[in-house]
Enzyme design. Sequence first.
Site, PDB file in Angstrom:
ATOM      1  N   GLY A  11      -9.539   9.542  -8.873  1.00 49.14           N
ATOM      2  CA  GLY A  11      -9.693   8.522  -7.514  1.00 49.14           C
ATOM      3  C   GLY A  11     -10.009   9.095  -6.305  1.00 49.14           C
ATOM      4  N   ALA A 114       2.936   6.790  -5.160  1.00 47.59           N
ATOM      5  CA  ALA A 114       2.003   6.247  -4.211  1.00 47.59           C
ATOM      6  C   ALA A 114       2.559   4.755  -4.012  1.00 47.59           C
ATOM      7  CB  ALA A 114       0.551   6.366  -4.535  1.00 47.59           C
ATOM      8  N   TYR A 145      -0.700  -6.784  -7.161  1.00 50.50           N
ATOM      9  CA  TYR A 145      -0.626  -5.115  -6.573  1.00 50.50           C
ATOM     10  C   TYR A 145       0.812  -5.112  -5.695  1.00 50.50           C
ATOM     11  CZ  TYR A 145      -2.194  -1.071  -3.940  1.00 50.50           C
ATOM     12  OH  TYR A 145      -2.011   0.199  -3.377  1.00 50.50           O
ATOM     13  N   THR A 175      -6.423   3.860   4.377  1.00 48.73           N
ATOM     14  CA  THR A 175      -6.733   5.260   4.436  1.00 48.73           C
ATOM     15  C   THR A 175      -8.283   5.212   4.193  1.00 48.73           C
ATOM     16  OG1 THR A 175      -4.488   6.116   3.975  1.00 48.73           O
ATOM     17  CG2 THR A 175      -6.566   7.685   3.592  1.00 48.73           C
TER      18      THR A 175
END
Length: 312
Positions: A11, A114, A145, A175
């Site tokens: 990823g 994460a 999520y 990000t």
Amino acid sequence: MPRTVVTGAAGFIGSHLSEALLDLGHSVVGIDNLLTGDMDNIAHLRDRDFAFIRHDVTRYIEVDGPVDFVLHWASPASPIDYLELPIQTLKVGSLGTHNVLGLAKAKHARFVTASTSEVYGDPLEHPQKETYWGNVNPIGPRGVYDEAKRFAEAMTMAYHRYHGVDTKIVRIFNTYGPRMRLRDGRAVPAFMSQALAGEDVTVFGNGTQTRSFCYISDLVDGILRLMVSDTNDPVNIGNPYEVTIEEIARTVIRLVGSKSRIVYKPLPEDDPKQRRPDITRARTLLHWEPKIELEDGLLRTVEYFKGKLKTT
Ligand code: UDP
């Protein structure tokens, strides 16, 4: 030298993280099911001390030999992905995190996961400190999520408290940088691919909602510092420079030198109105702060997208 497992290695963040670990001399085992990851992101690691396992971490994970660190980065991460992959998003944050913690426990490895600023939901506290518990709609489209990541944090702390695993939680704020998918639907890649193609740039809502964008190399630096730190508490990593979405759209159009117009589309459900990390904890515990200015990072990202558009 340490041997490190990275889930989600193909990823956007996982590939940069794998590369930085290799640069530090780690031997890296990358795991990815390629649902949203891309082998192109790790093709250049082929000749290094990097092994790749294609595997879905929601199923039992087998890694031979000793492991010193386990970094859990596997998950869809764009609001469009959550809409298309809601069950997978929930499963990788819950079942996947459980399996990856099990791997870390079995190997007596340090575990880093994460997490996300999404655990704060549409925040009622601004800027967001790690002590804020958040304002999340569990049954909204982003809930798959947000709640998966909140569960992942709870499971991580349970493994720390009950099994004594040395765990770290990084709450990642927005990000951007090279290796984001051109059309992953997030603001920066969306605006860049639209501006580069001369298409209308789609701002959702009236564009007054804010975000704070961190360049990928700064994020990776923060993660690596957290990995070797003593803390087991969550740490925000993000850039506190806050901008409106309209402003970021205008900046991207200007940097690309595009004639694109801005068009306004409906605001997605539960879209947070504001977001900015309080990074006091990262500054104090990790002596970390971001270095890359927004325009500098955006220009580097534009170069990547230009190259990618030529080859696709
Ligand atoms: N956004 C936008 N146009 C797009 C994509 C995103 O205006 O084509 C907005 C989105 O509504 C949100 C912000 O940009 O307010 C950041 O969205 P992104 O999907 O990048 O991440 P989020 O911070 O919402 O998870």
